[in-house]
Design an enzyme around this catalytic site. Structure first.
Site, PDB file in Angstrom:
ATOM      1  CB  SER A  78     -19.934  33.714 -48.138  1.00 26.53           C
ATOM      2  OG  SER A  78     -19.665  34.678 -47.138  1.00 26.53           O
TER       3      SER A  78
ATOM      4  CG  HIS B 292     -23.157  37.728 -46.503  1.00 23.06           C
ATOM      5  ND1 HIS B 292     -24.084  36.713 -46.344  1.00 23.06           N
ATOM      6  CD2 HIS B 292     -21.958  37.117 -46.634  1.00 23.06           C
ATOM      7  CE1 HIS B 292     -23.454  35.549 -46.367  1.00 23.06           C
ATOM      8  NE2 HIS B 292     -22.172  35.770 -46.534  1.00 23.06           N
TER       9      HIS B 292
ATOM     10  CG  ASP C  26     -27.337  36.169 -46.257  1.00 28.67           C
ATOM     11  OD1 ASP C  26     -26.704  35.491 -47.099  1.00 28.67           O
ATOM     12  OD2 ASP C  26     -26.787  37.033 -45.551  1.00 28.67           O
TER      13      ASP C  26
END
Length: 165
Positions: A55, A104, A129
């Site tokens: 990701s 992230h 998210d």
């Protein structure tokens, strides 16, 4: 017993005592070196996170290890997520939507009713998210050197293999 024989026995006894003392010293040094290795490993493990998904590509890849500074490392606060996290930082946080910590990037900061929240997204993901993240959910921040994330490539595959991921 002759004087020569007594002197020889005395020298042998002294030599044996010196050898025993040297053995004790070597054992102490060996135990100390193992203790130091264990302490270093424990300290390092608190600052390393294995990347389990793609990701965040191309910033880092599955199997890479990211070096982090934590909000609570053995009782020491290395950074304060309330004041030290800014847009562009890559953080490790406890997601409400996923059972493992997520790594992230912070893409926006919002204030809602006087409380700070972060919008976070994987670089390779199309959307942010699903939920905003409060500073209390942030566990660590990826260390940067200059403008570069501190990454150890591919070593994390060992952990992924043993975890069955």
């Amino acid at each position: 017993m002759s004087k020569k024989r007594k002197n020889r026995q005395k020298k042998q006894k002294q030599k044996q005592q010196e050898q025993d003392k040297q053995k004790q010293t070597n054992i102490i040094k060996e135990v100390a070196s193992y203790a130091i290795i264990i302490i270093i490993a424990i300290l390092l493990s608190a600052h390393l996170n294995v990347v389990v998904s793609g990701s965040m590509e191309p910033a880092f890849y599955r199997g890479d290890i990211v070096v982090t500074e934590g909000t609570n490392v053995y009782g020491i606060q290395e950074f304060n997520p309330q004041t030290d996290v800014k847009v562009g930082d890559v953080v490790v946080y406890d997601a409400t939507w996923y059972s493992e910590p997520v790594i992230h990037r912070v893409i926006a900061e919002e204030n809602i009713n006087g409380s700070k929240y972060f919008e976070i997204k994987g670089d390779h993901n199309n959307q942010a998210d699903p939920y905003l993240v409060s500073p209390s959910q942030i566990r660590a921040k990826v260390v940067t050197i200059g403008d570069n994330l501190f990454i150890i490539p591919k070593i994390g595959y060992i952990t992924l293999f043993f975890r069955g991921l």
